[in-house]
Design a protein around this motif. Sequence first.
Motif, PDB file in Angstrom:
ATOM      1  N   SER A  91      40.315  11.560  60.709  1.00  0.00           N
ATOM      2  CA  SER A  91      40.536  10.732  61.571  1.00  0.00           C
ATOM      3  C   SER A  91      40.925   9.248  61.188  1.00  0.00           C
ATOM      4  N   LYS A  92      39.874   8.918  60.359  1.00  0.00           N
ATOM      5  CA  LYS A  92      39.762   7.338  60.044  1.00  0.00           C
ATOM      6  C   LYS A  92      40.422   7.073  58.899  1.00  0.00           C
ATOM      7  N   SER A  93      40.154   7.578  57.556  1.00  0.00           N
ATOM      8  CA  SER A  93      40.551   7.271  56.461  1.00  0.00           C
ATOM      9  C   SER A  93      42.066   8.004  56.008  1.00  0.00           C
ATOM     10  N   ARG A  94      42.253   9.088  56.770  1.00  0.00           N
ATOM     11  CA  ARG A  94      43.528   9.739  56.558  1.00  0.00           C
ATOM     12  C   ARG A  94      44.563   9.903  57.360  1.00  0.00           C
ATOM     13  N   SER A  95      44.452   8.656  58.267  1.00  0.00           N
ATOM     14  CA  SER A  95      45.601   8.549  59.357  1.00  0.00           C
ATOM     15  C   SER A  95      45.743   9.606  60.282  1.00  0.00           C
ATOM     16  N   LEU A  96      44.897  10.683  60.550  1.00  0.00           N
ATOM     17  CA  LEU A  96      45.215  11.839  61.386  1.00  0.00           C
ATOM     18  C   LEU A  96      44.368  12.120  62.665  1.00  0.00           C
ATOM     19  N   ALA A  97      43.864  11.026  63.214  1.00  0.00           N
ATOM     20  CA  ALA A  97      43.136  11.105  64.362  1.00  0.00           C
ATOM     21  C   ALA A  97      43.679  11.845  65.326  1.00  0.00           C
ATOM     22  N   GLY A  98      45.261  12.109  65.473  1.00  0.00           N
ATOM     23  CA  GLY A  98      45.766  12.739  66.483  1.00  0.00           C
ATOM     24  C   GLY A  98      45.844  14.265  66.046  1.00  0.00           C
ATOM     25  N   ALA A  99      45.358  14.667  64.960  1.00  0.00           N
ATOM     26  CA  ALA A  99      45.666  16.075  64.335  1.00  0.00           C
ATOM     27  C   ALA A  99      44.345  16.896  64.675  1.00  0.00           C
ATOM     28  N   ARG A 100      43.337  15.994  64.800  1.00  0.00           N
ATOM     29  CA  ARG A 100      41.928  16.602  65.121  1.00  0.00           C
ATOM     30  C   ARG A 100      41.559  17.446  64.011  1.00  0.00           C
ATOM     31  N   ILE A 101      40.998  17.149  62.848  1.00  0.00           N
ATOM     32  CA  ILE A 101      40.418  17.883  61.803  1.00  0.00           C
ATOM     33  C   ILE A 101      39.334  17.137  61.331  1.00  0.00           C
ATOM     34  N   GLY A 102      38.422  18.073  61.119  1.00  0.00           N
ATOM     35  CA  GLY A 102      36.746  17.527  60.615  1.00  0.00           C
ATOM     36  C   GLY A 102      36.511  18.532  59.693  1.00  0.00           C
ATOM     37  N   PHE A 103      35.963  17.879  58.755  1.00  0.00           N
ATOM     38  CA  PHE A 103      35.120  19.061  57.521  1.00  0.00           C
ATOM     39  C   PHE A 103      33.923  18.420  57.520  1.00  0.00           C
ATOM     40  N   ALA A 104      33.007  19.613  56.818  1.00  0.00           N
ATOM     41  CA  ALA A 104      31.859  19.447  56.392  1.00  0.00           C
ATOM     42  C   ALA A 104      31.473  20.097  55.132  1.00  0.00           C
ATOM     43  N   PHE A 105      30.226  19.713  54.502  1.00  0.00           N
ATOM     44  CA  PHE A 105      29.921  20.321  53.232  1.00  0.00           C
ATOM     45  C   PHE A 105      28.267  20.480  53.266  1.00  0.00           C
ATOM     46  N   ALA A 106      27.917  21.711  52.999  1.00  0.00           N
ATOM     47  CA  ALA A 106      26.532  22.209  52.865  1.00  0.00           C
ATOM     48  C   ALA A 106      26.634  23.252  51.994  1.00  0.00           C
ATOM     49  N   ASN A 107      25.162  23.566  51.801  1.00  0.00           N
ATOM     50  CA  ASN A 107      24.749  24.808  51.213  1.00  0.00           C
ATOM     51  C   ASN A 107      25.411  25.770  52.223  1.00  0.00           C
ATOM     52  N   GLU A 108      25.727  26.982  51.215  1.00  0.00           N
ATOM     53  CA  GLU A 108      26.326  28.252  51.863  1.00  0.00           C
ATOM     54  C   GLU A 108      25.918  28.734  52.964  1.00  0.00           C
ATOM     55  N   GLU A 109      24.332  28.846  53.133  1.00  0.00           N
ATOM     56  CA  GLU A 109      23.735  29.282  54.282  1.00  0.00           C
ATOM     57  C   GLU A 109      24.005  28.523  55.573  1.00  0.00           C
ATOM     58  N   LEU A 110      23.859  27.186  55.581  1.00  0.00           N
ATOM     59  CA  LEU A 110      24.187  26.264  56.473  1.00  0.00           C
ATOM     60  C   LEU A 110      25.585  26.627  57.246  1.00  0.00           C
ATOM     61  N   ILE A 111      26.377  26.744  55.880  1.00  0.00           N
ATOM     62  CA  ILE A 111      27.945  26.955  56.534  1.00  0.00           C
ATOM     63  C   ILE A 111      28.119  28.042  57.328  1.00  0.00           C
ATOM     64  N   LYS A 112      27.587  29.086  56.803  1.00  0.00           N
ATOM     65  CA  LYS A 112      27.495  30.433  57.626  1.00  0.00           C
ATOM     66  C   LYS A 112      27.272  30.187  59.003  1.00  0.00           C
ATOM     67  N   ASP A 113      26.215  29.516  59.095  1.00  0.00           N
ATOM     68  CA  ASP A 113      25.600  29.527  60.432  1.00  0.00           C
ATOM     69  C   ASP A 113      26.508  28.543  61.248  1.00  0.00           C
ATOM     70  N   LEU A 114      27.051  27.503  60.841  1.00  0.00           N
ATOM     71  CA  LEU A 114      28.369  26.934  61.660  1.00  0.00           C
ATOM     72  C   LEU A 114      29.365  27.680  61.865  1.00  0.00           C
ATOM     73  N   GLU A 115      29.692  28.771  60.935  1.00  0.00           N
ATOM     74  CA  GLU A 115      30.775  29.497  61.212  1.00  0.00           C
ATOM     75  C   GLU A 115      30.354  30.479  62.229  1.00  0.00           C
ATOM     76  N   LYS A 116      29.321  30.970  62.223  1.00  0.00           N
ATOM     77  CA  LYS A 116      28.773  31.862  63.547  1.00  0.00           C
ATOM     78  C   LYS A 116      28.713  31.034  64.653  1.00  0.00           C
ATOM     79  N   ILE A 117      28.586  29.788  64.749  1.00  0.00           N
ATOM     80  CA  ILE A 117      28.834  29.293  66.210  1.00  0.00           C
ATOM     81  C   ILE A 117      30.328  28.957  66.470  1.00  0.00           C
ATOM     82  N   LYS A 118      31.019  28.749  65.401  1.00  0.00           N
ATOM     83  CA  LYS A 118      32.532  28.502  65.791  1.00  0.00           C
ATOM     84  C   LYS A 118      33.288  29.856  66.168  1.00  0.00           C
ATOM     85  N   TYR A 119      33.085  30.908  65.698  1.00  0.00           N
ATOM     86  CA  TYR A 119      33.586  32.167  65.918  1.00  0.00           C
ATOM     87  C   TYR A 119      32.923  32.803  67.088  1.00  0.00           C
ATOM     88  N   SER A 120      31.658  32.071  67.725  1.00  0.00           N
ATOM     89  CA  SER A 120      31.301  32.600  69.102  1.00  0.00           C
ATOM     90  C   SER A 120      31.737  31.485  69.877  1.00  0.00           C
TER      91      SER A 120
END
Length: 349
Positions: free
Chosen positions: A206-235
């Motif tokens: 949204s800020k440094s890539r001029s795409l606030a209107g597109a609504r894209i966020g990303f995150a980095f973490a250990n695989e297990e944390l990412i899986k937990d976030l996926e679980k919430i997203k898929y729910s």
Amino acid sequence: MSNFLKKRYKQLEAYVPGEQPKGMKYIKLNTNESPYPPSEATVQAVSSEAALKLNLYPDPSCIDLKKVIADRYCLSHENVFVSNGSDDILNFAFMAFGEKAVFPDITYGFYEVFCQLHGIEYEKIPLDENLNIVKNDYMKDNAMIAIANPNAPTGLALKKSDIEEILRANPNHVVLIDEAYIDFGGESAVDLIGKYPNLLVVQTFSKSRSLAGARIGFAFANEELIKDLEKIKYSTNPYSINKMSLNAGIAAVQSDLYYRACCGEIIKTREFCIDKLRKLGFFVTDSKANFLFVKSDAISGEMLYEKLRKKGILVRHFNGERIKEYNRITIGTPEEMNAFLTAVKEILN
Ligand SMILES: *Cc1c(COP(=O)(O)O)cnc(C)c1O
């Protein structure tokens, strides 16, 4: 409020976004968007040809976008999570990891809203008198920690070594580092991902890539944390990033040089404005973000906000007791900032 709203939401105070004015044309320096348009390749990626495929659902795994992001940051796609704006990711993170949470008293307002929304007990830790985060206040290992780095709305950044100390002191809790503004000069914690399984770094297009209107966020973490976030997203909503935005995101990562150049311009303009405002007697924090945080003994925060508004310039004023004399001013183009500086001079006279 209807009579039907559940009791637990009756006291909830929603986040208040900065205005998006219609009608009168303002110089818009109030919501930290980029003043520069997306790259040509990004625009091409969402052209009418892409629209013809909108009858189909987007890829819920977002694998192509994850892969280009992973390449860009030298990680595996299994360390990457993407969703509908980083606000979405912050929401999921509080939902998934916040038994209890701590964050600074002056920071991104959404952290408190998410705690209230999910019934998370939370503590706000005061910044010091210079508005800095005091790392020793975050050594208790008793709650999820959320720190925006650089912090908003102060623009002040923590050193990576301080973040690393906080990570080491909190092995039993997730430490969320919100790097919405990292591309404007702070030190990213991304390369600590392999070392600390409790680290979650959240970034945004949204800020440094001029795409606030597109609504894209990303995150980095250990695989297990990412899986937990996926679980919430898929729910909640597996298709949280739409097809057009997936395409735009991939193209934007591939246009890295363009966006780095835009960030470079914004940094140059920021330093120019900091210097000018200090010469006009303003107190200005050493912002490492795409905005300024300023106050002056010559005029109250609210008065400056109102007078700028009358001159067609929108900035952001917060009512919080500790920061009500300040305004947060997004860095626009050099032309916009010259108009802003001229208006400030007129107001002070
Ligand atoms: C702007 C901002 C966000 C939200 O970004 P989106 O990706 O547009 O949802 C998150 N955190 C902070 C500190 C921000 O200022």
